[in-house]
Scaffold this active site. Structure first.
Site, PDB file in Angstrom:
ATOM      1  N   CYS A 130       0.837  -1.205   0.000  1.00  0.00           N
ATOM      2  CA  CYS A 130       0.000   0.000   0.000  1.00  0.00           C
ATOM      3  C   CYS A 130       0.870   1.251   0.000  1.00  0.00           C
ATOM      4  CB  CYS A 130      -0.902  -0.033   1.238  1.00  0.00           C
ATOM      5  SG  CYS A 130      -1.853   1.463   1.500  1.00  0.00           S
ATOM      6  N   CYS A 133      -0.305   4.051   2.316  1.00  0.00           N
ATOM      7  CA  CYS A 133       0.011   3.797   3.732  1.00  0.00           C
ATOM      8  C   CYS A 133       1.484   4.070   4.021  1.00  0.00           C
ATOM      9  CB  CYS A 133      -0.263   2.338   4.109  1.00  0.00           C
ATOM     10  SG  CYS A 133      -1.870   1.735   3.614  1.00  0.00           S
ATOM     11  N   ASP A 134       2.363   3.574   3.169  1.00  0.00           N
ATOM     12  CA  ASP A 134       3.785   3.491   3.524  1.00  0.00           C
ATOM     13  C   ASP A 134       4.701   4.361   2.669  1.00  0.00           C
ATOM     14  OD1 ASP A 134       3.044   1.618   5.407  1.00  0.00           O
ATOM     15  OD2 ASP A 134       3.332  -0.069   4.051  1.00  0.00           O
TER      16      ASP A 134
END
Ligand SMILES: Cc1cc2nc3c(=O)[nH]c(=O)nc-3n(C[C@H](O)[C@H](O)[C@H](O)COP(=O)(O)OP(=O)(O)OC[C@H]3O[C@@H](n4cnc5c(N)ncnc54)[C@H](O)[C@@H]3O)c2cc1C
Length: 305
Positions: A130, A133-134
């Site tokens: 993701c 997300c990261d």
């Protein structure tokens, strides 16, 4: 017999249980593995409003305790069958049968993995599924994205604004994703394509991922690619098959439910990553959980009046 049964003890399911319990309902959560869902595998969650830098495991534990302190019953049992029986919804697990007038399906998705040695150990240490997300953890560093669909191309675009270099790896010589996205990537001077290539091995050191060994399928030779991050975008699988006999899904298997989380089957609500939606994140999962928990409670009240 419960008022509301929640299938799936991830962020969406636990939040649905929280809201239904606070609405005075007797609630059961059936979770096939361990409560917390996908987020428990993230060592650092930096995009949850108000709680920067939290660990996914700590969030999962705190939410589980919050729900249990409200009297919600949590059982580690995987649901294998759903049917309607005497006006109620009946769920089967290997351990037993449970009935309720209202259900929340919060069964999430699985991210397809590459199946490489060390892949699981490197999640959070270089391997991610993701970019939203990261991606911020790889600011100014070289990364790679593997996949050939819209998700892979969008992740590469997102990363190209942050990372020093983005290599897009795809096993075919043409992308499945939109040509408009491919063109946007071609115009970036920090994006490189490795077509007809697969990732054959992950290289790592004490700090995590350091590079990839790629196989060029046309030349039949290997090459080394330095990379601090690898974003795997080779597909997601919603956990919906068990319920698809009674609850409608789209052609990819996501439950057909809108912002109100109502599905095609009265009394059944779908929340979180398992429903049709454009953004699959912790924030959207807990948002759905609140809506679905309250909607399920209102449905139970409506039947009693
Ligand atoms: C490594 C990683 C890092 C991430 N980092 C972030 C981040 O930094 N920020 C962010 O916003 N999002 C992040 N995400 C995404 C976020 O975790 C998900 O969007 C969120 O967990 C979705 O919640 P959910 O409850 O809908 O589904 P899930 O978390 O997938 O939970 C679903 C649960 O249902 C259970 N289940 C499925 N089928 C059954 C069945 N038949 N019977 C019983 N139980 C069942 C599963 O075991 C699972 O526990 C990350 C995801 C991963 C994998």
């Amino acid at each position: 017999m419960y008022d509301v049964i929640v299938v799936g003890g991830g962020p969406a399911g636990l939040t649905a249980a929280l809201y239904a319990a606070r609405a005075g309902k007797d609630v059961l959560v059936l979770e096939g593995e361990s409560t917390g869902g996908q987020i428990q595998y993230s060592p650092l969650v930096d995009n949850y409003p108000g709680l920067p830098g939290m660990s996914g495991a700590a969030f999962a534990q705190a939410l589980t305790e919050q729900v249990q302190n409200l009297g919600v019953h949590v059982r580690t049992e995987e649901v294998t069958f759903l049917r309607t029986q005497n006006g109620l919804l009946e769920l089967t697990t290997p351990q037993g049968r449970y009935s309720a007038p209202a259900l929340v399906l919060a069964t999430g998705v699985s991210h397809r993995k590459l199946g490489l040695q060390g892949e699981d150990d490197l999640i959070g240490l270089g391997v991610s599924y993701c970019a939203v997300c990261d991606g911020a953890f790889y600011q100014g560093r070289p990364v790679a994205v593997v996949g050939g669909g819209d998700t892979a191309l969008q992740e590469a675009l997102f990363l190209s604004a942050r990372c020093s270099k983005v290599t897009v790896i795809h096993r075919r010589d043409l992308f499945r994703g939109e040509s408009r996205l491919v063109q946007q990537l071609r115009e970036k001077n920090n994006v490189e394509f490795r077509l007809s290539c697969t990732v054959e091995a992950l290289q790592s050191g004490p700090e995590g991922l350091t590079g990839l060994t790629l196989r060029d399928l046309k030349e039949d030779k290997t090459l080394e690619l330095p990379a601090d991050g690898l974003f795997v975008a080779v597909g997601q699988e919603p956990h919906s098959q068990v319920f698809a006999n009674l609850v409608m899904t789209d052609d990819q298997g996501y439950f057909l439910a809108g912002e109100d989380c109502a599905t095609s089957l009265p009394g059944v609500f779908a929340a979180g990553d398992c429903r049709v939606k454009s953004v699959r994140q912790l924030t959207t999962a807990v948002g759905d959980g609140a809506v679905a928990g309250l909607a399920a409670s209102a449905y139970v009240d409506g039947r009693q009046n």
